[in-house]
Design a protein around this motif. Structure first.
Motif, PDB file in Angstrom:
ATOM      1  N   ALA A  55       1.382   7.183  13.885  1.00  6.08           N
ATOM      2  CA  ALA A  55       0.635   8.387  14.284  1.00  6.08           C
ATOM      3  C   ALA A  55       0.459   9.314  13.081  1.00  6.08           C
ATOM      4  N   VAL A  56       1.521   9.476  12.310  1.00  6.57           N
ATOM      5  CA  VAL A  56       1.466  10.408  11.180  1.00  6.57           C
ATOM      6  C   VAL A  56       0.419   9.975  10.145  1.00  6.57           C
ATOM      7  N   PRO A  57       0.456   8.729   9.631  1.00  2.00           N
ATOM      8  CA  PRO A  57      -0.598   8.359   8.675  1.00  2.00           C
ATOM      9  C   PRO A  57      -1.995   8.382   9.282  1.00  2.00           C
ATOM     10  N   GLN A  58      -2.158   8.023  10.531  1.00  2.00           N
ATOM     11  CA  GLN A  58      -3.510   8.035  11.120  1.00  2.00           C
ATOM     12  C   GLN A  58      -4.085   9.441  11.155  1.00  2.00           C
ATOM     13  N   VAL A  59      -3.266  10.400  11.573  1.00  2.00           N
ATOM     14  CA  VAL A  59      -3.765  11.779  11.605  1.00  2.00           C
ATOM     15  C   VAL A  59      -4.025  12.258  10.178  1.00  2.00           C
ATOM     16  N   TYR A  60      -3.112  11.908   9.279  1.00  2.00           N
ATOM     17  CA  TYR A  60      -3.242  12.330   7.876  1.00  2.00           C
ATOM     18  C   TYR A  60      -4.573  11.875   7.267  1.00  2.00           C
ATOM     19  N   ILE A  79       0.868  -1.172   0.000  1.00  2.00           N
ATOM     20  CA  ILE A  79       0.000   0.000   0.000  1.00  2.00           C
ATOM     21  C   ILE A  79       0.909   1.228   0.000  1.00  2.00           C
ATOM     22  N   GLU A  80       0.648   2.111  -0.953  1.00  2.00           N
ATOM     23  CA  GLU A  80       1.570   3.227  -1.164  1.00  2.00           C
ATOM     24  C   GLU A  80       1.553   4.220   0.007  1.00  2.00           C
ATOM     25  N   VAL A  81       2.727   4.727   0.345  1.00  2.00           N
ATOM     26  CA  VAL A  81       2.848   5.767   1.369  1.00  2.00           C
ATOM     27  C   VAL A  81       2.724   7.122   0.673  1.00  2.00           C
ATOM     28  N   PRO A  82       1.673   7.914   0.998  1.00  2.00           N
ATOM     29  CA  PRO A  82       1.545   9.227   0.330  1.00  2.00           C
ATOM     30  C   PRO A  82       2.777  10.105   0.571  1.00  2.00           C
ATOM     31  N   ASP A  83       3.102  10.925  -0.415  1.00  2.00           N
ATOM     32  CA  ASP A  83       4.278  11.795  -0.318  1.00  2.00           C
ATOM     33  C   ASP A  83       4.245  12.711   0.907  1.00  2.00           C
ATOM     34  N   ASP A  84       3.027  13.193   1.242  1.00  2.00           N
ATOM     35  CA  ASP A  84       2.932  14.087   2.404  1.00  2.00           C
ATOM     36  C   ASP A  84       3.347  13.380   3.694  1.00  2.00           C
ATOM     37  N   ILE A  85       3.126  12.089   3.743  1.00  2.00           N
ATOM     38  CA  ILE A  85       3.538  11.317   4.919  1.00  2.00           C
ATOM     39  C   ILE A  85       5.043  11.057   4.882  1.00  2.00           C
ATOM     40  N   ARG A  86       5.549  10.710   3.715  1.00  2.00           N
ATOM     41  CA  ARG A  86       7.003  10.485   3.607  1.00  2.00           C
ATOM     42  C   ARG A  86       7.773  11.757   3.948  1.00  2.00           C
ATOM     43  N   ARG A  87       7.205  12.905   3.595  1.00  2.00           N
ATOM     44  CA  ARG A  87       7.851  14.172   3.914  1.00  2.00           C
ATOM     45  C   ARG A  87       7.986  14.344   5.433  1.00  2.00           C
ATOM     46  N   ILE A  88       6.962  13.934   6.170  1.00  2.00           N
ATOM     47  CA  ILE A  88       7.067  14.029   7.637  1.00  2.00           C
ATOM     48  C   ILE A  88       8.002  12.934   8.174  1.00  2.00           C
ATOM     49  N   TYR A  89       7.930  11.732   7.582  1.00  2.00           N
ATOM     50  CA  TYR A  89       8.877  10.672   7.963  1.00  2.00           C
ATOM     51  C   TYR A  89      10.331  11.157   7.845  1.00  2.00           C
ATOM     52  N   GLN A  90      10.581  12.043   6.878  1.00  2.00           N
ATOM     53  CA  GLN A  90      11.950  12.534   6.664  1.00  2.00           C
ATOM     54  C   GLN A  90      12.530  13.230   7.888  1.00  2.00           C
ATOM     55  N   LEU A  91      11.665  13.670   8.815  1.00  2.00           N
ATOM     56  CA  LEU A  91      12.198  14.315  10.022  1.00  2.00           C
ATOM     57  C   LEU A  91      13.075  13.355  10.836  1.00  2.00           C
ATOM     58  N   TRP A  92      12.884  12.036  10.667  1.00  2.00           N
ATOM     59  CA  TRP A  92      13.728  11.090  11.414  1.00  2.00           C
ATOM     60  C   TRP A  92      14.065   9.797  10.694  1.00  2.00           C
ATOM     61  N   ARG A  93      13.371   9.471   9.616  1.00  2.00           N
ATOM     62  CA  ARG A  93      13.630   8.221   8.924  1.00  2.00           C
ATOM     63  C   ARG A  93      14.597   8.458   7.764  1.00  2.00           C
ATOM     64  N   PRO A  94      15.299   7.419   7.273  1.00  2.00           N
ATOM     65  CA  PRO A  94      15.394   6.070   7.828  1.00  2.00           C
ATOM     66  C   PRO A  94      16.057   6.085   9.204  1.00  2.00           C
ATOM     67  N   SER A  95      15.602   5.209  10.084  1.00  2.00           N
ATOM     68  CA  SER A  95      16.201   5.136  11.412  1.00  2.00           C
ATOM     69  C   SER A  95      17.461   4.264  11.345  1.00  2.00           C
ATOM     70  N   CYS A 100      -0.429  15.337  15.314  1.00  2.00           N
ATOM     71  CA  CYS A 100      -1.506  16.334  15.259  1.00  2.00           C
ATOM     72  C   CYS A 100      -0.921  17.744  15.096  1.00  2.00           C
ATOM     73  N   ALA A 101       0.200  18.020  15.757  1.00  2.00           N
ATOM     74  CA  ALA A 101       0.859  19.333  15.606  1.00  2.00           C
ATOM     75  C   ALA A 101       1.317  19.526  14.164  1.00  2.00           C
ATOM     76  N   GLN A 102       1.842  18.463  13.554  1.00  2.00           N
ATOM     77  CA  GLN A 102       2.312  18.548  12.173  1.00  2.00           C
ATOM     78  C   GLN A 102       1.159  18.834  11.217  1.00  2.00           C
ATOM     79  N   LEU A 103      -0.035  18.293  11.514  1.00  2.00           N
ATOM     80  CA  LEU A 103      -1.127  18.345  10.544  1.00  2.00           C
ATOM     81  C   LEU A 103      -2.312  19.178  11.027  1.00  2.00           C
ATOM     82  N   ASP A 104      -2.079  19.913  12.141  1.00  2.00           N
ATOM     83  CA  ASP A 104      -3.060  20.884  12.618  1.00  2.00           C
ATOM     84  C   ASP A 104      -4.416  20.268  12.983  1.00  2.00           C
ATOM     85  N   VAL A 105      -4.369  19.214  13.790  1.00  2.00           N
ATOM     86  CA  VAL A 105      -5.573  18.541  14.284  1.00  2.00           C
ATOM     87  C   VAL A 105      -5.544  18.606  15.819  1.00  2.00           C
TER      88      VAL A 105
END
Lengths: 455, 455
Positions: free
Chosen positions: A116-121, A64-80, A148-153
């Motif tokens: 957390a990131v994809p669920q909020v997204y 299942i594809e990871v949307p780009d907006d989620i990968r962009r947030i993953y970039q804050l720490w991934r790859p671990s 939620c802070a990243q995505l304003d929820v």
């Protein structure tokens, strides 16, 4: 110098999540309605979770594809990082090669941010503006607050009393990310008020906190509920861990004989283990996958594989899983994130068909490994993560005895910077290992719902 | 997707430390004996520090090799990340490119580990089996405890009372690494007893804690003293930061117009800034280097460039430096690591000859930037590090006004996982910004020793 780091570029963050359901011999049993005991319709499920997350839960697609907006947030720490624990190996005098994958580098200090990131997204995408959740050790709460802070929820969290009291600073971190945090049981919900009446000094449980968060989400159609573990989509999102690890082992020109993770709800084990099980199921590679649970909450090693509720009150769907019973109130061990009566249905099923091994550990055993890991590798692991470390250390010691040169991968799910009171107890010799007798366990199991098998 | 990470391999950990003395127009003034006011002989210095560290302090070589045993320990966390703060840029609506170098990934959560490891290494090499030190925010204490655990040396730490009380869990971390920690002032030393007599509820100062650690080290020839900041060798070891940053900017195909760091003793600024000043001094590249200090302890912006002691009691050598006077007792601001009356002689000299700019910030200003950084980039910075962030945010805002597309590098020296009570104060609106009047400052400066200039 010997290599210890196997570094991926951010372009190598997985583009897809891996869905193990596609490769299992049978589809694991689907949830039942808590009252009718019939398989739940999409509409019935929809009142709690985002549509796309439910679609993922029911999906049989392999990727299942990871949307780009989620990968962009993953970039804050991934790859671990994946690292070779050479100092630990030396201290143990083992011929084994010990690798650890470290999720403590995430903004929230644990692997929980991955889901957390994809669920909020997906919730935000369908117009949900507030999310409720429960948290045990506090790591899931911090993760949801961050996302939620990243995505304003807006984010509202019920936290089990025992951990809320032990870890004031993890609450400050949720505050910093802008969330609202309630001690569970809270006087805000029906369920919470009942629990407080029965025991005003209740230290709560994850099951009870789930009931509170669900109650609030059900009462308002613009509020959704997010789940930090056990659900199919949670494990799906966590598979970025194992996929990265496979790419990193390729850099190391090595491959693990055994993959080890702690288990509470099962998301970290699924995350690191399922991509390796894919290789095993396809017959390409063989790897043992080992789940390590606390002796005080032994769902996989002493529980039953049967239908049970996810919460204490019977509000959630019924799931086929290993469980010590939804009435189970675990002793207040420090690994708050592992104090859950059940186990992810997917992990339970893979265990049931023999793909996953399980073992239980006392907390003293775990902190011994944790202190050794801190003094050698310099990382203070979360109490949850020390369960995996204890198993890895034993495996490496066995190799020292037998001379086997095994490659061991252990997942360190997070750092323990907010768990130092637990290390204090261990170092000062005041840590106790609560015992769970067969009689006590049998009493909890006697409250299991009786469900006629559908199949 | 846009790039945000500029990743170096572990083989690219710097092989040499950079010694800026080799490139300065003049050699900065050397320390004087605290009683005779004469330049100190190697023997006199030798009673406190390891010989190799003193050799490094006096060296005019441009590069000093990093021993392999030290690089092997550096591998536990280095190279540290350089990241582009795209979420922060977006929140500020700035055309500036903001990069941050993040030292919070070290085992001890700050840049201090970079010098703790070589200091313990060189002491152990000459047979020293115990090290004493002081610590302010606690970060240096944790770093020395970690390095001592790695190299099997006993570690004893005097911690300023104010931070000891505020940060119980950082003590637990030192305990986990096996160190012994004393609250300063302590009843163990002559100096401590005197301070406790004068004020039994004293919250201490870094200067006082230095005096205690030095007193104990001087009393036993198998005990050494280690210094977390200000000394030449400390700044030297920290230059791994700036050297890595230069290599990472090459990957980014960019170069900073301005390099920003907080300053307490000056080691983080020297560490990130000096390698960039090398490029500037050689005429290859131009970069502004900006030091940011707390308004409550304004050595660079309101102090004098003169001779002063490193501690409160006048036990250390006299150093030519910017200082608010060794008698200075700063207000209990949360950035405990910046509560020091003096400034590294090397940083002071580069400031004196105009290579380094300086500015002072209130803590409210700093935490505002810290919370913004947490909500955008997901990193909870140490209170010390928020000083640099506040300056970087202002610089980026100016670019938003002028349209300038500057590249800004800010050093985030560590994480704030043990400083959440400070964030609590900020979020609850109870944070105060202590004022330092000219009159108060003048009183502290009146205690400066009067030294005849040698040259």
């Amino acid at each position: 110098m010997n290599r210890t780091q196997y570094v991926l570029d951010e372009t190598e963050i997985p583009t897809h999540w891996y869905n193990i359901v596609a490769d299992l011999p049978q589809r694991p049993p689907r949830p039942l309605h808590p009252r009718t005991h019939q398989p739940m319709s999409a509409e019935e499920m929809g009142s709690l979770s985002a549509r796309e997350l439910l679609r993922q839960d029911g999906s049989t697609e392999r990727f299942i594809e990871v949307p780009d907006d989620i990968r962009r947030i993953y970039q804050l720490w991934r790859p671990s990082p994946l690292r070779r624990a050479r100092a630990l190996e030396k201290a143990l005098g083992t011929p084994a090669r010990i690798y650890y994958k470290y999720e403590g580098v995430s903004p929230t200090g644990s692997h929980k941010a991955n889901t957390a990131v994809p669920q909020v997204y997906y919730n935000a995408q369908q117009g949900i503006r507030r999310l409720t959740t429960e948290t045990g050790a506090g790591q899931w709460g911090v993760a949801l607050a961050f996302a939620c802070a990243q995505l304003d929820v807006t984010c509202e969290i019920w936290w089990t009393g025992i951990s809320y009291d032990q870890k004031p600073y993890r609450k400050s971190l949720m505050d910093t990310f802008g969330a609202t945090v309630h001690r569970s049981p809270s006087p805000i919900t029906e369920v919470g008020r009942r629990a407080l009446e029965a025991d005003p000094s209740s230290f709560g449980s994850i099951g009870l906190a789930v009931s509170e968060a669900v109650e609030v989400a059900l009462a308002d159609e613009n509020t959704g509920y997010a789940l930090g573990s056990t659900a199919g989509h949670v494990l799906l999102h966590q598979t970025v861990i194992g996929q990265e690890a496979i790419a990193q082992f390729a850099l190391a020109e090595d491959y693990p004989d055994v993959v080890i993770s702690c288990v509470g709800g099962g998301s970290s084990l699924g995350g690191v283990g399922f991509p390796f099980l894919r290789e095993k199921l396809a017959g390409r590679r063989d790897t043992r996958v080992v789940a390590v649970e606390p002796a005080a909450c032994p769902a996989l090693t002493r529980g039953r594989y049967t239908w049970d509720y996810g919460d204490m009150e019977g509000l959630t769907p019924l799931m086929k899983m290993y469980t010590v019973g939804h009435a189970f109130v675990p002793e207040p061990i420090h690994a708050g994130g592992l104090r859950y009566h059940g186990m992810s249905p997917l992990v339970s099923y893979t265990r049931h068909i023999g793909l996953v091994e399980a073992q239980a550990r006392t907390q003293t055993d775990c902190f011994t490994a944790g202190v050794l890991f801190a003094r050698t590798e310099g990382i203070l692991a979360a109490p949850e993560s020390t369960h995996g470390l204890a198993a890895a250390v034993d495996e490496a010691k066995r190799c020292a005895d037998t001379g086997e040169e095994k490659a061991i991968l252990v997942l360190v799910t997070g750092h323990g910077h907010f768990d130092l009171s637990a290390y204090d107890s261990y170092l000062s010799g005041t840590l106790v290992d609560p015992e769970l007798t067969d009689e006590q366990l049998e009493k909890f199991l006697s409250h299991l719902p009786i469900i006629e098998e559908q199949q």
